[in-house]
Design an enzyme around this catalytic site. Sequence first.
Site, PDB file in Angstrom:
ATOM      1  CG  ASP A 106      -2.082   0.978   1.010  1.00 31.02           C
ATOM      2  OD1 ASP A 106      -2.095   1.683  -0.023  1.00 31.02           O
ATOM      3  OD2 ASP A 106      -2.942   1.061   1.889  1.00 31.02           O
ATOM      4  CG  HIS A 149       2.535   3.513  11.017  1.00 30.50           C
ATOM      5  ND1 HIS A 149       2.899   2.509  11.878  1.00 30.50           N
ATOM      6  CD2 HIS A 149       1.689   2.943  10.117  1.00 30.50           C
ATOM      7  CE1 HIS A 149       2.310   1.388  11.522  1.00 30.50           C
ATOM      8  NE2 HIS A 149       1.577   1.605  10.468  1.00 30.50           N
ATOM      9  N   GLY A 150       1.532   4.460  14.247  1.00 33.49           N
ATOM     10  CA  GLY A 150       0.274   4.005  14.830  1.00 33.49           C
ATOM     11  C   GLY A 150       0.567   3.321  16.141  1.00 33.49           C
ATOM     12  CG  LEU A 176     -13.698   9.427   7.290  1.00 32.87           C
ATOM     13  CD1 LEU A 176     -14.536   9.506   6.026  1.00 32.87           C
ATOM     14  CD2 LEU A 176     -14.329  10.278   8.361  1.00 32.87           C
ATOM     15  CD  GLU A 177     -10.940   6.562  14.751  1.00 34.90           C
ATOM     16  OE1 GLU A 177     -10.660   5.366  14.843  1.00 34.90           O
ATOM     17  OE2 GLU A 177     -10.476   7.431  15.502  1.00 34.90           O
TER      18      GLU A 177
END
Lengths: 483, 140
Positions: free
Chosen positions: A98, A406-407, A208-209
């Site tokens: 990705d 990144h998370g 999407l949050e």
Amino acid sequence: MYEGPLEKINDSTYRIPKSYKPGMRVDGIIYASEKLLPDIKKDKAPEQVANVAFLPGIVNYSLAMPDIHWGYGFCIGGVAATDPENGGVISPGGVGYDINCGIRLIKTNLTLDDTKNKLEKIVNALYQNVPSGVGSTGEIKVSVTEEKRILLNGARWAVQQGMGTQADLESCEENGAIEGADPDSVSPRALERGKQQAGTLGSGNHFLEIQVIEEIFDEITAATFGLFKNQICAMIHSGSRGLGFQVCDDHLRAMAGCLSKYGIDVPDRQLACAPVNSPEAASYIGAMRAAANYAWANRQVLTHLTRESFEKVFSRSWQNLGMDLIYDVAHNIAKFEEYVINGKKKTLCVHRKGATRAFGPGNQALPRKYQTTGQPVIIPGDMGRASYLLVGTEKAEQETFASACHGAGRISSRSQALRELDYGTLMQELKSKGIEVRSAGKKTLVEEAPSVYKNVNDVVDVIDAAGIARKICRMRPLGVIKG
Amino acid sequence: MKKYEILDHTADIRIKVYGKNLENLFASCASALFDFLVKCPPKKNIKKEIYLEAENYEDLLVFWLNELISSFYAYHFLPGQYKIKLSDSGNKKILNAVVAGTDFNPYDNKIDKEIKAATYHGLKIEQTDNGYAAEIIFDV
């Protein structure tokens, strides 16, 4: 299970010495804490940090961020820089399938009180407006000629179509379009897959949050960004969809032969690579940048759809709702950046596989508005707990090739989640926390349950303590759209 | 003989696949892959020929699976039956396959999971008492 050496350097860094495996050119460095270590050692991610240290031309260290977990080739959370003047290679496995999977944060001028009775409406509008889910297709139908324009112009293309503003572009890494994209290096198959998915969120961990800022750690910087406690924000996580997957696959296939052609020895074929100055690398770089631009266009389209949804619910324009883009970062990408190595300025090829660029204050690549603060670093957590906004530091530029996590990073597998958790209980649990969830796939939602992730607080604390990025604020999820 | 089993992997799908010979192993890998993607058994009204070559059987297996993934998403071809012939030519391993399947639009029909690609990570084809086995990680 990793049973190799992991030497403590200080409270936030651990070393895999290059003596661990013959063939490692540099040490491996993992950013972690005592608390995170047991989970990190549970799988093969540290082994992958050691494998990356085999890459020709690698500079200083093979790095991993505290959200490290087992990937393929590189670990997730992996960072490696190579020196093209010293036989340095580029590896599609250091970017991933990705390409330019990334994240953006949009602010509003709404507060928690403004959304109290409207949350369900907002979430429903978003779920209706934003194509999500496995194999979702977009409303945007483009010809191949138009698609090639997307590959060259990235988010700029979407803005030209009326889906955003110049200010949006200035708030994106690379202004939403990286130079040097070569649509001719993208195969007809990749183009075909891309045509069908422009403007879609996707599935898996993409989301999407709607979030609310629940804690501010640095009032001054938050105020510079226009952020305050109880403010509503939107966060979008998506990438280059099937186009990016195909670009990675096409070029990995081409590079499988490069290992023998250039006499490169790596312990994992997923680390297939080619010298940066080879024709195979040039072709991959051109295609990777094209895919990265596709992802920036995609997130810009998703932003437009998010703004439209808010406009519908509040009957106000998005400008009036203050829905400005704070920033957009890529966390799966390879970039050419300048660093001082042993007193000499060098242009290095920095792979970030699940890592966020974290430029400090004064970096020329940042827009003027972030010159004094440093680059916004957006760190999503999980759908039940929290996400963070940080800023990059000078120390990151010296230590980690300007990279942060990144998370939160996964700790348990998808199959384990499906075995141990069920959809109904999970939905109820989230509902009881006041979180509205809409999901195209029940299985995907269970696979992405909060408990499969590390606690993002622990991960971000390591980054903050190591000084490679600074905490600005923490957001709590209110509404979640999952693929 | 069971065709495949699911193993643990922190982020992706990891499976171990079995086959009585190499050709059978390649076919079982493809069936396992499409088990994750689409639950309904496909019709077999379209035939497609596939030719691939690689330096070794591991690479060839990844090429084969990714060929099927990409023709599924790009050209909506859902495979269901595989006739595979593997051969050696000099230092190349060659795959000739005739795949029977059907036209299936993954965007109009519900598919179960999005698989990005089969990866090379840790991939090894092993000879067992009953034939061959391979462990594969799919990026999801």
